[in-house]
Design a protein around this motif. Structure first.
Motif, PDB file in Angstrom:
ATOM      1  N   VAL A 145       0.838  -1.206   0.000  1.00  0.00           N
ATOM      2  CA  VAL A 145       0.000   0.000   0.000  1.00  0.00           C
ATOM      3  C   VAL A 145       0.871   1.254   0.000  1.00  0.00           C
ATOM      4  O   VAL A 145       0.607   2.227  -0.730  1.00  0.00           O
ATOM      5  N   LEU A 146       1.937   1.238   0.810  1.00  0.00           N
ATOM      6  CA  LEU A 146       2.856   2.382   0.831  1.00  0.00           C
ATOM      7  C   LEU A 146       3.553   2.557  -0.514  1.00  0.00           C
ATOM      8  O   LEU A 146       3.828   3.692  -0.937  1.00  0.00           O
ATOM      9  N   PHE A 147       3.856   1.454  -1.195  1.00  0.00           N
ATOM     10  CA  PHE A 147       4.461   1.528  -2.528  1.00  0.00           C
ATOM     11  C   PHE A 147       3.547   2.290  -3.484  1.00  0.00           C
ATOM     12  O   PHE A 147       3.983   3.177  -4.230  1.00  0.00           O
ATOM     13  N   TRP A 148       2.258   1.944  -3.446  1.00  0.00           N
ATOM     14  CA  TRP A 148       1.305   2.646  -4.310  1.00  0.00           C
ATOM     15  C   TRP A 148       1.165   4.110  -3.895  1.00  0.00           C
ATOM     16  O   TRP A 148       1.195   5.011  -4.746  1.00  0.00           O
ATOM     17  N   ALA A 149       1.014   4.360  -2.590  1.00  0.00           N
ATOM     18  CA  ALA A 149       0.829   5.733  -2.113  1.00  0.00           C
ATOM     19  C   ALA A 149       2.049   6.588  -2.433  1.00  0.00           C
ATOM     20  O   ALA A 149       1.913   7.770  -2.795  1.00  0.00           O
ATOM     21  N   GLY A 150       3.265   6.017  -2.295  1.00  0.00           N
ATOM     22  CA  GLY A 150       4.472   6.772  -2.613  1.00  0.00           C
ATOM     23  C   GLY A 150       4.516   7.196  -4.063  1.00  0.00           C
ATOM     24  O   GLY A 150       4.935   8.325  -4.384  1.00  0.00           O
ATOM     25  N   GLY A 151       4.069   6.318  -4.975  1.00  0.00           N
ATOM     26  CA  GLY A 151       4.038   6.692  -6.386  1.00  0.00           C
ATOM     27  C   GLY A 151       3.074   7.830  -6.659  1.00  0.00           C
ATOM     28  O   GLY A 151       3.378   8.749  -7.439  1.00  0.00           O
ATOM     29  N   GLU A 152       1.909   7.776  -6.013  1.00  0.00           N
ATOM     30  CA  GLU A 152       0.931   8.859  -6.207  1.00  0.00           C
ATOM     31  C   GLU A 152       1.434  10.180  -5.625  1.00  0.00           C
ATOM     32  O   GLU A 152       1.281  11.245  -6.252  1.00  0.00           O
ATOM     33  N   LEU A 153       2.019  10.126  -4.427  1.00  0.00           N
ATOM     34  CA  LEU A 153       2.524  11.359  -3.815  1.00  0.00           C
ATOM     35  C   LEU A 153       3.654  11.954  -4.634  1.00  0.00           C
ATOM     36  O   LEU A 153       3.756  13.184  -4.768  1.00  0.00           O
ATOM     37  N   ASP A 154       4.521  11.104  -5.174  1.00  0.00           N
ATOM     38  CA  ASP A 154       5.606  11.587  -6.030  1.00  0.00           C
ATOM     39  C   ASP A 154       5.050  12.318  -7.244  1.00  0.00           C
ATOM     40  O   ASP A 154       5.515  13.406  -7.617  1.00  0.00           O
ATOM     41  N   GLN A 155       4.048  11.725  -7.868  1.00  0.00           N
ATOM     42  CA  GLN A 155       3.502  12.290  -9.099  1.00  0.00           C
ATOM     43  C   GLN A 155       2.807  13.630  -8.863  1.00  0.00           C
ATOM     44  O   GLN A 155       2.962  14.565  -9.652  1.00  0.00           O
ATOM     45  N   TRP A 156       2.063  13.731  -7.744  1.00  0.00           N
ATOM     46  CA  TRP A 156       1.231  14.905  -7.541  1.00  0.00           C
ATOM     47  C   TRP A 156       1.886  16.001  -6.704  1.00  0.00           C
ATOM     48  O   TRP A 156       1.500  17.176  -6.817  1.00  0.00           O
ATOM     49  N   PHE A 157       2.857  15.644  -5.863  1.00  0.00           N
ATOM     50  CA  PHE A 157       3.400  16.652  -4.949  1.00  0.00           C
ATOM     51  C   PHE A 157       4.911  16.797  -5.037  1.00  0.00           C
ATOM     52  O   PHE A 157       5.425  17.882  -5.326  1.00  0.00           O
ATOM     53  N   PHE A 158       5.647  15.737  -4.770  1.00  0.00           N
ATOM     54  CA  PHE A 158       7.080  15.872  -4.503  1.00  0.00           C
ATOM     55  C   PHE A 158       7.930  16.022  -5.757  1.00  0.00           C
ATOM     56  O   PHE A 158       8.960  16.695  -5.719  1.00  0.00           O
ATOM     57  N   ASP A 159       7.532  15.410  -6.881  1.00  0.00           N
ATOM     58  CA  ASP A 159       8.285  15.612  -8.121  1.00  0.00           C
ATOM     59  C   ASP A 159       8.252  17.074  -8.574  1.00  0.00           C
ATOM     60  O   ASP A 159       9.297  17.646  -8.912  1.00  0.00           O
ATOM     61  N   PRO A 160       7.067  17.719  -8.562  1.00  0.00           N
ATOM     62  CA  PRO A 160       7.060  19.146  -8.946  1.00  0.00           C
ATOM     63  C   PRO A 160       7.872  20.017  -7.995  1.00  0.00           C
ATOM     64  O   PRO A 160       8.431  21.037  -8.412  1.00  0.00           O
ATOM     65  N   TRP A 161       7.943  19.643  -6.724  1.00  0.00           N
ATOM     66  CA  TRP A 161       8.717  20.436  -5.767  1.00  0.00           C
ATOM     67  C   TRP A 161      10.198  20.043  -5.739  1.00  0.00           C
ATOM     68  O   TRP A 161      10.984  20.675  -5.041  1.00  0.00           O
ATOM     69  N   ARG A 162      10.550  18.956  -6.475  1.00  0.00           N
ATOM     70  CA  ARG A 162      11.925  18.449  -6.543  1.00  0.00           C
ATOM     71  C   ARG A 162      12.447  18.004  -5.175  1.00  0.00           C
ATOM     72  O   ARG A 162      13.602  18.231  -4.824  1.00  0.00           O
ATOM     73  N   TRP A 163      11.589  17.372  -4.418  1.00  0.00           N
ATOM     74  CA  TRP A 163      11.995  16.797  -3.132  1.00  0.00           C
ATOM     75  C   TRP A 163      12.527  15.383  -3.369  1.00  0.00           C
ATOM     76  O   TRP A 163      11.893  14.573  -4.044  1.00  0.00           O
ATOM     77  N   GLY A 164      13.683  15.059  -2.786  1.00  0.00           N
ATOM     78  CA  GLY A 164      14.205  13.710  -2.863  1.00  0.00           C
ATOM     79  C   GLY A 164      13.433  12.773  -1.944  1.00  0.00           C
ATOM     80  O   GLY A 164      12.866  13.189  -0.925  1.00  0.00           O
ATOM     81  N   SER A 165      13.412  11.497  -2.297  1.00  0.00           N
ATOM     82  CA  SER A 165      12.645  10.533  -1.506  1.00  0.00           C
ATOM     83  C   SER A 165      13.197  10.391  -0.090  1.00  0.00           C
ATOM     84  O   SER A 165      12.432  10.217   0.873  1.00  0.00           O
ATOM     85  N   GLY A 166      14.534  10.454   0.068  1.00  0.00           N
ATOM     86  CA  GLY A 166      15.124  10.362   1.400  1.00  0.00           C
ATOM     87  C   GLY A 166      14.692  11.504   2.294  1.00  0.00           C
ATOM     88  O   GLY A 166      14.402  11.310   3.487  1.00  0.00           O
ATOM     89  N   VAL A 167      14.637  12.708   1.722  1.00  0.00           N
ATOM     90  CA  VAL A 167      14.205  13.874   2.494  1.00  0.00           C
ATOM     91  C   VAL A 167      12.747  13.717   2.921  1.00  0.00           C
ATOM     92  O   VAL A 167      12.371  14.040   4.055  1.00  0.00           O
TER      93      VAL A 167
END
Length: 368
Positions: A145-167
């Motif tokens: 479930v976290l794998f799926w949620a992480g992909g969605e959050l990356d697509q909608w929030f963190f990729d546009p903000w250029r946040w690294g996954s570790g951060v």
């Protein structure tokens, strides 16, 4: 036999009148053996039960925690004793605590030892693993479930903000810890995985929440710093990082819980020590096998993996070897083996050896 209930009622009377001290398990065992009389077949099992740290919790706690302790203790006994002896011990436990243990599941576990045997050599770890099944399955499912949620959050929030996954992971853990200090104080009490909850299906959700909270603030701060160093520059997508973090936490917690249940180590499990240890051990062993540095880069600073291995190991040894509960009678080695840090180090080392073996096989043309 038929002595279990009588012994349990006798023990309850001793406790109510204050004629027996719960602080001296050996003296309690001797009194129960004296009251047992001529039942030779129950002497060893009764002595074992009387010296179980979980029995003390059963006799001291009330309500839900007491029921969880009764369940954990009955499951532990079910993995050791034959059905007839187990029934007597459960009678004793029910009579002294007033809580009915899960007899059907406990007796099924004792009877099911036979299929887990090869010739004359039993495999008790299969029986010990069975009570953990609901928690392990739920935790593995939660990782997906976290794998799926992480992909969605990356697509909608963190990729546009250029946040690294570790951060993102470090910020999420820090935020949860901060909330646990203020408006959500119950998180620090309910989310860690306690020994008595490890085999309780009703609290299987603790296997999911345990890696996301630290009961001790100093450990939380230290692990957040270590996570920032080892994962701050990670190029993994958030979905992959969350999946690896959850599965590594599960892989390092499960054997630690098994050891604690067998060796009677009184403790709980929480936080990111297992995944951190696995990453550091992986980089350190690969540095040795490649004979070159595999540093962790934090801004302009490069920290060799072996430096973190020494620092993290020294701190963890100082935290894991001492007793965490005054009633804990386990050995220092058992407490070490019941820590996710130890199993994280083992997992990271094994992972590095497999990685190096694959590299050598590929270079020799053994793998396509």
């Amino acid at each position: 036999m038929g002595k279990g209930r009588d012994l349990g009622l006798q023990l309850r009377q001793w406790i109510d009148t204050g004629s027996v001290s719960l602080d001296n398990p050996q003296a309690l065992a001797n009194r129960l053996i004296d009251a047992l009389g001529a039942e030779e077949g129950l002497r060893g099992p009764v002595r074992d039960l009387a010296t179980q740290p979980l029995l003390l919790r059963v006799l001291q706690l009330q309500g839900g925690p007491q029921r969880s302790a009764v369940t954990a203790l009955s499951q532990h006994l079910a993995g050791i004793y034959a059905p007839k002896v187990l029934a007597e011990l459960l009678d004793l436990l029910e009579a002294c605590s007033g809580v009915a243990p899960p007899r059907s599941s406990g007796e099924d576990q004792a009877i099911d030892v036979a299929p887990a045997t090869v010739g004359r050599f039993p495999l008790p770890w299969l029986v010990s693993l069975r009570p953990l099944g609901p928690g392990l399955a739920l935790s593995a499912s939660g990782a997906l479930v976290l794998f799926w949620a992480g992909g969605e959050l990356d697509q909608w929030f963190f990729d546009p903000w250029r946040w690294g996954s570790g951060v993102v992971l470090v910020v999420a853990l820090a935020l949860l810890q901060a909330l646990a200090l203020g408006p959500l104080r119950a998180l620090r009490r309910r989310w860690p995985l306690a020994l008595e909850a490890s085999g309780d299906p009703r609290r299987a959700w603790c296997w999911i929440t345990a890696p996301w909270i630290h009961a001790a603030n100093r450990e939380a701060l230290f692990n957040l710093v270590m996570l920032t160093i080892v994962l701050g520059g990670s190029s993994l997508p958030l979905s992959s990082l969350l999946l690896r973090y959850s599965l590594t936490a599960l892989a390092t917690t499960a054997p630690a819980v098994l050891v604690a249940r067998r060796a009677r180590v009184l403790r709980h499990w929480d936080g990111a020590s297992g995944p951190i240890a696995a990453v550091i051990a992986l980089a350190s062993v690969l540095s040795l096998l490649h004979w070159k540095a595999h540093p962790f880069v934090l801004g302009p600073v490069e920290i060799p993996a072996w430096v973190l291995l020494v620092i993290f190991g020294a701190v963890q040894l100082g935290w894991q070897l001492p007793r965490r509960d005054p009633q804990d009678s386990s050995s220092p080695m058992a407490r070490l083996w019941s820590s996710p840090w130890w199993w994280g180090t083992v997992l990271g080392t094994a992972w590095a050896l497999v990685t190096r073996a694959q590299e050598l096989a590929s270079s020799l043309g053994w793998l396509v």
